[in-house]
Structures are given as C-alpha cells and as structure tokens.
Design an enzyme around this catalytic site. Structure first.
Site, PDB file in Angstrom:
ATOM      1  N   GLY A  19       0.949  -1.111  -0.064  1.00 31.05           N
ATOM      2  CA  GLY A  19      -0.209  -0.097   0.107  1.00 31.05           C
ATOM      3  C   GLY A  19       0.879   0.955  -0.108  1.00 31.05           C
ATOM      4  O   GLY A  19       1.811   1.380  -0.945  1.00 31.05           O
ATOM      5  N   SER A  20       0.253   1.910   0.839  1.00 28.39           N
ATOM      6  CA  SER A  20       0.741   3.575   0.850  1.00 28.39           C
ATOM      7  C   SER A  20       2.475   4.060   1.655  1.00 28.39           C
ATOM      8  O   SER A  20       3.319   4.454   0.966  1.00 28.39           O
ATOM      9  CB  SER A  20       0.298   4.583   1.296  1.00 28.39           C
ATOM     10  OG  SER A  20      -1.008   4.988   0.297  1.00 28.39           O
TER      11      SER A  20
END
Length: 485
Positions: free
Chosen positions: A215-216
């Site tokens: 993810g981020s």
C-alpha cells in the site's frame, strides 16, 4: 585323518571369508541404505542422548532440554515459546526442525565438525560434542512490545538497527508454542494436526515468510525513485497532478482518501498520502528507474537469508503504464514482507544505505569459546544521500503533522509512513493496515531503530482501518522499547 582336518580347515576359512565379504557388503556397499532405513534408530537415539545447545535472547536462554529417561532421552523445551517462535522455530523428534533450530541444527545438536577438538576426531571415536549456543540479535523488550502490541490481531512486526542490519524484533501473530511439538507421542501428533488444520496458520512466520501488498508505505520507494531521477525537484513545488487521475490508456479514474491532492507538492502528497500524485510520479519516472530503485531497496531478491530464507518481495516489471501507476502506490502485483519494509525505513534512516539484515550475532561452543561472529555486513546504496535526507524530512512530517501522529515519542525524533493496502477479488478483502518508521533520541547522531508493522484484521469496520490508527501505536511501542534499552 590329516586330509579331513585340512578339508575342514579350508571350509572354515571359506566361511570366514564369506563372513568378511558379507560384513564388507553391509558396512561399505550397503551402509547408506541401512543408515537411512526407518528401522535404524541408532542415529536418532544418539542425537537425543544429550541436551541440545541453547538459543539465547539478550544473553538469556529461551530454549532448554528436558530429560524424559526414554530411548530418545532429551526433548526440547521453550521459555515464552509463542513470543519467540518466529525466531527459534521448533525442534521436534517427530517433525524435524525449522527456522533457527534448522539452520543452526549442526551446532545445536553437537554434530558440527568445528566443535570437534581435532579434525575427524568424532569419526574415529564415535563421540558427539556438547551442543553449541546461538546468540541472537533480538532485543527482548522490543520483541515483547511488538507481541503485546499485536495481541490477538493477525499481523507481523519486524524491527532492525539501520546502522548494522541487526534484527531487533521479529514477531508473527497468531503464534504457537513450539514445545508442544518437541516429543514423539500423542501430544505432539495432536498438536501438529491442530496447528496444520488452523485456518489462521499459526506456524506461518508472517514477518519473513508471507508477502503483502505494501500500500502507501511503498510511496517511500516511489518518492526515492522520483527524486533520484529528477522527476520532481523541490519538496514544495506543485507536481501538476490531477485529482482524480485517469490511469494511462484506460478510463479508470484513481481517487484519493483525502482532499487537497490536486497539484499537491511532494511534501503535501506524502503527508496526506495522495494516491494520484504518486501514481503519476511512478508513470513519469518510468518502469526502468522504478525497478532499479525497488531492487536497490531489496525487492525481487530470492537469495536473502537471515540465516533462514526470507520470501521474495516483488515489484513487477512486465507492466503497462496503468499497471505501473498502481504498482507505484503499492498495489497491483507489488508485494513485500514486513522485514523488507523495515529495510525500506532503515535505508531512509541510514542515509540511503541498506545493510544486510541478520539474526545471529554469535555462535559459541558449550564452554563459551566463539565459533563464529556476525562481523560487518554487506552494504548497498538504495538512493542518493541527499534523497535520503529529504525522505527523512518527509517522514518526520507524517508523524508531526500528518497521518502518523500516534507514533510520536516525546524526546525523540520519529519519521513514519502509513499505509492501507487493498487486496482480494475486487478489493473485497479487509484492508491491511501498515506503518513503517524509524526513531532516534534528539541528541543522537543517527536513528537507532527502523520498524515495519502490518495488521491483517485491523477492524470489522473497513472505514476505521488505517495504518496511522492501528499499526502506528504498535510501532511506537517497539521504538520506545529500543530507545529505552
């Protein structure tokens, strides 16, 4: 009469020769077959006839041996078994060995040639040396903080020392008690069946054996690639990024979880984790540079051992531009172990350099003499030192003013990056909550610890799941434990 005696003597000589030939056949030609036969228990009896050497954490044994007074005399015991299972693994009379118990088996069992007083001594004497000791790099306070932070939630924590590569914590939850598998009776068989039937897979070491979409948190890698390539210059310059962002060659529109991402600067985009900015940066930087930077951090490696193998973290290079955009925000086929993401944080903390992570500090003989020591570890450059300085500034902003404020520690400088990773068919799975970070005392010259936390089942309500809210407090507890010790 003499002739009969001579014939009898010759017959006896032939019998003796036949016995010698058969003995040679058994002991030389058929030796391997007999030695590997399941009916041959001599090696197993000899193996368990003496206590096994210990694995140490913080100078204290977390393993032991129990005298059963049976043929397979000594069984392995574990202190705080579930806490240290992702480090020790198990040593079972029935099911073999895993993790450190496996990679250091020769030393722990006393069969390593280096333990013999003289070369080939044990071959001639048929003796067995006392098992050696394995001293790990684990910080017991950090290990416990990570384990108690996860509590009953599925997930993993990895923590490393950026300047050396020493692994300070390696936790996987749910865990199991390896002592239940030590013997060869009904208890061990029932425990084995139950652990293998458990859908939560407690024997899976999630910190090093499982990969997740990061993810981020992968935006740290994307930012490093963009800064190194000159795709973006100053941290506060507008990035000319639309919001929403239409993925190249498609009609799919990528959106953000927060407002203010249109044309945001790299600093704003990093603090607020703007998907559109980093997806566009990845596309503009290009797959070649993105791949090179990811691999400099350790992605796409299949040979990493600490000393047991670590699963390969991947950055897909056979992608079109739309897929590259998603890969650049830690989605699509991008996957990483928690240990790999701890290495990403450590590279930022270490001025752009990545040191090989390791778990064994030293091995010794039973009497204390050193057999081997870790020594200095190989170093590679993940990014330019100037890029690392900028990323440290960005990660500090996340903790001071952004989505990672729950990782802040009074009296310490902390940098971090949150992540909420979608997965499953149509992103239908419960998102994974990520947080990667580093920390140092305000008066220190360099960070002392880098951490990665992933929580699989963060909350029942998808809207409440976030790396900053769920994973950051766990990372903070681990960092605090290291800084205090």
């Amino acid at each position: 009469m003499t002739r009969h005696i001579r014939h009898a003597g010759l017959f006896c000589a032939l019998l003796l020769v036949a016995l010698l030939v058969n003995a040679a056949r058994v002991q030389v030609l058929r030796a391997d077959a007999y030695e590997s036969s399941p009916a041959n228990r001599r090696d197993a009896i000899a193996r368990y006839q003496q206590p096994r050497g210990d694995i140490l954490v913080g100078g204290r044994p977390v393993t032991g041996s129990r005298d059963t007074r049976e043929h397979l005399r000594y069984e392995r015991t574990y202190l705080d078994g579930p806490l240290y299972a992702p480090v020790t693994g198990f040593a079972s009379q029935e099911y073999g060995t895993t993790l450190l118990e496996h990679t250091e088996d020769d030393l722990l069992s006393g069969t390593a040639p280096v333990l013999a007083p003289l070369p080939l001594w044990n071959e001639f004497t048929r003796s067995r040396n006392a098992g050696g000791k394995v001293m790990t790099t684990i910080d017991p306070a950090a290990q416990r903080a990570a384990y108690e932070g996860l509590r009953s939630r599925k997930g993993a924590v990895a923590a490393v020392e950026p300047s050396t590569g020493r692994i300070l914590a390696l936790v996987s939850v749910p865990s199991y008690d390896p002592g239940l598998l030590s013997g060869n009776g009904r208890t061990a068989r029932e425990a084995w069946a139950g652990l293998n039937a458990d859908p939560d897979r407690p024997m899976l070491n999630r910190a090093v054996q499982r990969t997740y979409p990061p993810g981020s948190t992968f935006k740290v890698v994307t930012a490093a690639a963009a800064l190194d390539a000159g795709t973006v210059g100053e941290l506060d310059e507008p990035t000319d990024s639309p919001a929403p962002y239409t993925l190249p060659g498609t009609t799919t529109r990528l959106t953000n979880g927060s407002r203010g991402c249109a044309d945001a600067s790299l600093r704003e985009a990093f603090i607020h984790s703007c998907n559109t900015v980093f997806a566009r940066l990845g596309v503009t930087t290009g797959v070649a540079r993105m791949r090179a930077t990811a691999e400099n951090f350790g992605f796409n490696r299949s040979d990493l051992r600490i000393p047991f193998p670590v699963a390969r973290s991947t950055f897909d290079t056979s992608v079109d531009r739309a897929q590259l955009a998603l890969s650049s925000i830690g989605q699509y086929n991008t996957r990483a172990t928690p240990l790999q993401m701890a290495m990403v944080a450590a590279a930022v903390a270490g001025g752009g350099q990545v040191r090989e992570p390791y778990l064994v500090e030293r091995t010794t003989r039973a009497g204390g003499g050193t057999v081997s020591a870790a020594g200095s570890r190989p170093v590679r450059r993940a990014m330019h030192p100037a890029t690392a300085m900028r990323l440290r500034e960005l990660m500090r902003g996340v903790v001071e003013d952004g989505t990672g404020t729950k990782a802040a520690i009074p009296g310490a400088v902390v940098g971090g990056k949150t992540g909420t990773a979608q997965h499953g068919l149509g992103n239908s799975g419960t998102p994974y909550a990520w947080f990667i970070s580093w920390a140092q005392h305000e008066e220190d010259m360099e960070p002392k610890v880098a951490v990665a936390v992933v929580v699989e089942d963060a909350a029942a309500n998808r809207r409440e799941i976030s790396g900053g809210g769920t994973a950051a407090p766990i990372a903070r507890a681990v960092m605090e434990a290291v800084l205090k010790s």
